[in-house]
Enzyme design. Structure first.
Site: not given
Ligand code: R5P
Length: 299
Positions: A32-34, A90, A124, A163, A186, A188, A217
């Site tokens: 079950d992932g435990e 983050r 971060h 960013d 940037k 988000r 991502t």
């Molecule tokens: C955000 O502020 C972080 O420094 C990265 O830029 C971010 O988390 C990267 O995530 P992704 O590759 O999903 O854009």
């Protein structure tokens, strides 16, 4: 030193650097992932638990918590959490009403589980330290990553922060390499999507060295690359980022870019395979830090 499943390779490298062997540790996963970890006797030991909290993030966090508790209950004199990649960093502030303060929650539960000290690589946010009441030591992979690109830097390069959050890092890298810096603005729009149109600084006819703390991502890198190309940068892009998560559509996104290379550290196990990905070991940096911390206990 003991390691969670995702930290095993790093722990072996760190232990090698310290001239010790990792202590036995097994983590059993139920259907079950435990999770159920088991460690040996640690009576009176100064124990370092190496466990990145990379994907699958929630189970990696729980694994770290259980390992800390197991060490404490097995008699360790002091337990340090070595978290090469610290997830939830983050979430160091609430973006809007109704959100949780994720970094603070993780800090609280790590302490509750027995962490008496925390060692992290390029978190971060520098605010992470303030989330804990126990000491937090931070080390960086940036010089290690820079060694990998410094000898192969295209002529007329510019360091680009994708960013505003990466602007300080870009400044550090720019002065280290003695080249100019530009910053992409940037926004988000969701966990998987970002928007950007503006660049502050000159990128025209320059090769690009994008720097960031992590690739998740790949949306941030993709967007930043498209913006600098639209502003006249050469289709010659290198990336330096400490944490290579490469989740979701990251590979498809990055495959479509004119990448010379993406250099990451092994703060999480990098299981994806691309000719443009280059992985550098963080073990020597952690070994040096642990040797210092352990010395501080003995004096
Ligand atoms: C955000 O502020 C972080 O420094 C990265 O830029 C971010 O988390 C990267 O995530 P992704 O590759 O999903 O854009």
């Amino acid at each position: 030193m003991i390691a969670g499943r995702a930290g095993a390779t790093t722990a072996t490298g760190v232990a090698h650097g310290l001239g010790i062997e990792p202590a036995p540790c097994a983590v059993e996963e139920f259907p079950d992932g435990e999770l159920r970890p088991r460690v040996g006797s640690m009576i009176g030991d100064d124990v370092y638990v190496v466990a990145p909290t990379g994907p699958p993030t929630s189970s990696a966090v729980v694994e770290l918590l259980l390992l800390l508790d197991a060490c404490r209950r097995s008699g360790a004199a002091r337990v340090s959490a070595v978290v090469p990649y610290f997830a939830y960093a983050r979430q160091d502030r609430r973006g809007s009403a109704g959100e949780a303060l994720g970094a603070r929650v993780i800090a609280d539960v790590l302490e509750a589980a027995g962490a008496q000290r925390v060692l992290v690589v390029d978190p971060h946010t520098t605010a992470l330290e303030a989330m804990f009441s126990v000491p937090v030591e931070t080390v960086t992979a940036v010089p290690t990553l820079l060694d990998a690109v410094a000898g192969d830097l295209a002529t007329q390069s510019v360091v680009v922060a994708p960013d505003l959050g990466a602007a300080k890092l870009a400044q550090r890298v720019g002065s280290r390499l003695s080249i100019g810096v530009a910053v992409v603005r940037k926004t988000r729009t969701s966990g998987r999507t970002v928007e950007a149109t503006e660049v502050v600084g000159d990128v025209a006819d320059r090769a690009v060295l994008l720097v960031d703390d992590m690739v998740s991502t790949g949306a941030t890198l993709e967007t930043a690359t498209r913006v600098v190309l639209a502003h006249g940068a050469r289709p010659d892009v290198s990336v330096l980022a400490t944490h290579g998560l490469f989740v979701g559509d990251a590979l498809a996104r990055l495959d479509a870019l004119p990448l010379r290379r993406v250099v990451v550290a092994d703060t999480v196990p990098v299981t994806v395979d691309r000719s443009w990905i280059s992985v550098r070991s963080i073990a020597p940096v952690l070994a040096e830090a642990i040797s210092r911390l352990h010395g501080a206990v003995r004096t």
